[in-house]
Design a protein around this motif. Structure first.
Motif, PDB file in Angstrom:
ATOM      1  N   ALA A  49       0.829  -1.204   0.000  1.00  0.00           N
ATOM      2  CA  ALA A  49       0.000   0.000   0.000  1.00  0.00           C
ATOM      3  C   ALA A  49       0.863   1.254   0.000  1.00  0.00           C
ATOM      4  CB  ALA A  49      -0.923   0.002   1.212  1.00  0.00           C
ATOM      5  N   ALA A  50       1.896   1.272   0.830  1.00  0.00           N
ATOM      6  CA  ALA A  50       2.788   2.429   0.884  1.00  0.00           C
ATOM      7  C   ALA A  50       3.484   2.632  -0.460  1.00  0.00           C
ATOM      8  CB  ALA A  50       3.821   2.244   1.991  1.00  0.00           C
ATOM      9  N   TYR A  51       3.935   1.537  -1.063  1.00  0.00           N
ATOM     10  CA  TYR A  51       4.604   1.620  -2.368  1.00  0.00           C
ATOM     11  C   TYR A  51       3.633   2.115  -3.437  1.00  0.00           C
ATOM     12  CZ  TYR A  51       6.576   0.143  -6.811  1.00  0.00           C
ATOM     13  OH  TYR A  51       7.016   0.129  -8.119  1.00  0.00           O
ATOM     14  N   THR A  52       2.412   1.561  -3.447  1.00  0.00           N
ATOM     15  CA  THR A  52       1.419   1.928  -4.456  1.00  0.00           C
ATOM     16  C   THR A  52       1.042   3.397  -4.361  1.00  0.00           C
ATOM     17  OG1 THR A  52       0.503  -0.325  -4.447  1.00  0.00           O
ATOM     18  CG2 THR A  52      -0.890   1.426  -5.349  1.00  0.00           C
ATOM     19  N   ILE A  53       0.800   3.869  -3.148  1.00  0.00           N
ATOM     20  CA  ILE A  53       0.436   5.279  -2.961  1.00  0.00           C
ATOM     21  C   ILE A  53       1.579   6.182  -3.395  1.00  0.00           C
ATOM     22  CG2 ILE A  53      -0.134   7.057  -1.251  1.00  0.00           C
ATOM     23  CD1 ILE A  53      -1.528   4.792   0.360  1.00  0.00           C
ATOM     24  N   LEU A 130      -9.287  13.905   3.746  1.00  0.00           N
ATOM     25  CA  LEU A 130      -8.127  14.268   2.930  1.00  0.00           C
ATOM     26  C   LEU A 130      -7.230  13.058   2.693  1.00  0.00           C
ATOM     27  CD1 LEU A 130      -7.051  17.717   4.458  1.00  0.00           C
ATOM     28  CD2 LEU A 130      -8.279  17.305   2.326  1.00  0.00           C
ATOM     29  N   GLN A 131      -7.059  12.227   3.714  1.00  0.00           N
ATOM     30  CA  GLN A 131      -6.171  11.067   3.590  1.00  0.00           C
ATOM     31  C   GLN A 131      -6.755   9.976   2.708  1.00  0.00           C
ATOM     32  OE1 GLN A 131      -5.681  10.312   7.778  1.00  0.00           O
ATOM     33  NE2 GLN A 131      -3.709  11.349   7.855  1.00  0.00           N
ATOM     34  N   SER A 132      -8.070   9.902   2.622  1.00  0.00           N
ATOM     35  CA  SER A 132      -8.704   8.862   1.807  1.00  0.00           C
ATOM     36  C   SER A 132      -8.724   9.207   0.319  1.00  0.00           C
ATOM     37  CB  SER A 132     -10.141   8.627   2.281  1.00  0.00           C
ATOM     38  OG  SER A 132     -10.939   9.773   2.040  1.00  0.00           O
ATOM     39  N   ARG A 133      -8.487  10.467  -0.010  1.00  0.00           N
ATOM     40  CA  ARG A 133      -8.591  10.929  -1.391  1.00  0.00           C
ATOM     41  C   ARG A 133      -7.343  10.561  -2.191  1.00  0.00           C
ATOM     42  NH1 ARG A 133      -7.527  15.295  -4.749  1.00  0.00           N
ATOM     43  NH2 ARG A 133      -9.239  15.907  -6.124  1.00  0.00           N
ATOM     44  N   ALA A 134      -7.546   9.848  -3.290  1.00  0.00           N
ATOM     45  CA  ALA A 134      -6.439   9.430  -4.152  1.00  0.00           C
ATOM     46  C   ALA A 134      -6.288  10.394  -5.329  1.00  0.00           C
ATOM     47  CB  ALA A 134      -6.682   8.017  -4.668  1.00  0.00           C
ATOM     48  N   ASN A 135      -5.063  10.735  -5.654  1.00  0.00           N
ATOM     49  CA  ASN A 135      -4.804  11.565  -6.838  1.00  0.00           C
ATOM     50  C   ASN A 135      -5.068  10.762  -8.112  1.00  0.00           C
ATOM     51  OD1 ASN A 135      -3.935  13.571  -5.075  1.00  0.00           O
ATOM     52  ND2 ASN A 135      -1.780  12.971  -5.237  1.00  0.00           N
ATOM     53  N   ASP A 136      -4.731   9.490  -8.072  1.00  0.00           N
ATOM     54  CA  ASP A 136      -4.937   8.573  -9.197  1.00  0.00           C
ATOM     55  C   ASP A 136      -6.241   7.813  -8.950  1.00  0.00           C
ATOM     56  OD1 ASP A 136      -4.925   6.544 -11.091  1.00  0.00           O
ATOM     57  OD2 ASP A 136      -2.770   6.201 -10.933  1.00  0.00           O
ATOM     58  N   SER A 137      -7.235   8.059  -9.774  1.00  0.00           N
ATOM     59  CA  SER A 137      -8.551   7.441  -9.577  1.00  0.00           C
ATOM     60  C   SER A 137      -8.520   5.921  -9.673  1.00  0.00           C
ATOM     61  CB  SER A 137      -9.555   8.003 -10.592  1.00  0.00           C
ATOM     62  OG  SER A 137      -9.136   7.733 -11.920  1.00  0.00           O
ATOM     63  N   SER A 138      -7.478   5.367 -10.295  1.00  0.00           N
ATOM     64  CA  SER A 138      -7.415   3.911 -10.463  1.00  0.00           C
ATOM     65  C   SER A 138      -7.141   3.186  -9.148  1.00  0.00           C
ATOM     66  CB  SER A 138      -6.339   3.543 -11.484  1.00  0.00           C
ATOM     67  OG  SER A 138      -5.044   3.848 -10.997  1.00  0.00           O
ATOM     68  N   ILE A 139      -6.680   3.906  -8.120  1.00  0.00           N
ATOM     69  CA  ILE A 139      -6.435   3.272  -6.818  1.00  0.00           C
ATOM     70  C   ILE A 139      -7.333   3.880  -5.739  1.00  0.00           C
ATOM     71  CG2 ILE A 139      -4.064   2.622  -7.345  1.00  0.00           C
ATOM     72  CD1 ILE A 139      -3.173   5.069  -5.650  1.00  0.00           C
ATOM     73  N   ALA A 140      -8.398   4.562  -6.173  1.00  0.00           N
ATOM     74  CA  ALA A 140      -9.307   5.200  -5.215  1.00  0.00           C
ATOM     75  C   ALA A 140     -10.163   4.155  -4.499  1.00  0.00           C
ATOM     76  CB  ALA A 140     -10.212   6.191  -5.936  1.00  0.00           C
TER      77      ALA A 140
END
Length: 313
Positions: A49-53, A130-140
């Motif tokens: 998860a840390a790597y993906t984010i 704010l923490q739940s919001r993903a910049n990349d929608s593919s991992i939202a």
């Protein structure tokens, strides 16, 4: 002064543990109200998860929500630790012989946690969104809120739901805070008392609170995991025009739906991230708190007049 020392300690810990908080929240929201196998697994474990984010959203994304997170640590933990210390000073946590009483200590810690949770709830709400919001929608995962910074988030919430909107989700967080406070502080105090009584390390040594914190972090991470997950779901869920949750009506409804859709294991999603976050955070916050108290009391002994002046100004 105890309120200030507790707040400073929590802020110091919060800066280092915030990336793990981001990871934890993403994992807790993954597959929300869906059976295993019916959703895409973007985050396999805490490290993945840390790597993906970091790879998809950018390394800075691991510190999302840092500003409200640090303010929350200051307000909530400063209040919680400060009130607990006041109760300790009044003798509410100890037996007649002066030793810590586990049940009395847990009761005082729980009461302090409730007060602190209510006070800090608006900051926790914004932090979570704010923490739940993903910049990349593919991992939202979970509900994606539009705001990207703390002040605009507060403005939007106030515009839509008024002042009471800041305390949406509070009822879902109180059980989490009660359990965390009831386990964390008494366990730390009792273990610290034991470590010091064995004279393993000299008075004021970093190792005394270090050992006590490691044990406290283990207990609290296990005890609060289900409540922490439900709290995250509560704060992050979407709401209708009247501010009512779209997924969960109350804590019981939340628990029942998670059990039916995700099974018992659903309550422990993100447990490993929670442990890796709570361990260091508990360690750092309680170590910082203990050390700050020690140095402040040393300061009082060396400069009694200045210390007295600081308490009244």
């Amino acid at each position: 002064m105890e309120l200030m020392l507790g707040g400073v300690a929590a802020v110091g810990a919060g800066f280092f543990s915030n990336p793990l908080e981001v990871v934890k929240i993403r994992m807790q929201l993954q597959g929300e109200l869906q059976a295993k196998g019916n959703y895409s697994v973007h985050y396999k474990n805490v490290f993945h998860a840390a790597y993906t984010i970091g790879a998809r959203d950018g390394l800075v994304a691991l510190q999302k929500g840092l500003v409200p997170a640090l303010w929350y640590q200051w307000v909530m933990n400063g209040t919680r630790l400060g009130l607990y210390h006041l109760g300790d000073e009044l003798g509410l946590t100890r037996n007649k012989d002066g030793h810590t009483n586990v049940f009395r200590s847990a009761a005082v810690a729980s009461a302090a946690g409730i007060v602190a949770g209510v006070v800090g709830s608006p900051l926790f709400l914004v932090k979570t969104q704010l923490q739940s919001r993903a910049n990349d929608s593919s991992i939202a995962v979970g509900q994606q809120h539009k705001h990207t910074r703390m002040i605009p988030a507060f403005r939007e919430i106030y515009r839509k739901f008024g002042v009471l909107g800041f305390w949406r989700g509070t009822t879902g967080s109180l059980p989490r805070l009660v359990v965390a406070s009831a386990v964390q502080i008494p366990t730390f105090e009792k273990t610290l008392e034991l470590v010091k009584s064995k004279n393993l390390f000299k008075e004021g040594s970093f190792m005394n609170p270090f050992c006590a914190s490691m044990i406290a972090g283990l207990f609290v991470s296990f005890a609060m995991a289900p409540f922490d997950l439900m709290s995250t779901r509560f704060y992050n869920q979407g709401v209708d025009a009247n501010g009512r949750g779209l997924l969960y009506k109350n804590l019981l409804d939340c628990g029942v739906k998670i059990y039916k859709k995700e099974g018992p294991r659903g309550f422990f999603k993100g447990w490993t991230a929670n442990y890796f976050r709570l361990g260091p955070h508990t360690l750092l916050s309680l170590v910082f708190w203990e050390q700050l108290r020690f140095y402040y009391h040393e300061y009082e002994l060396e400069h009694p007049k200045l210390a007295k002046w600081s308490l009244h100004h």
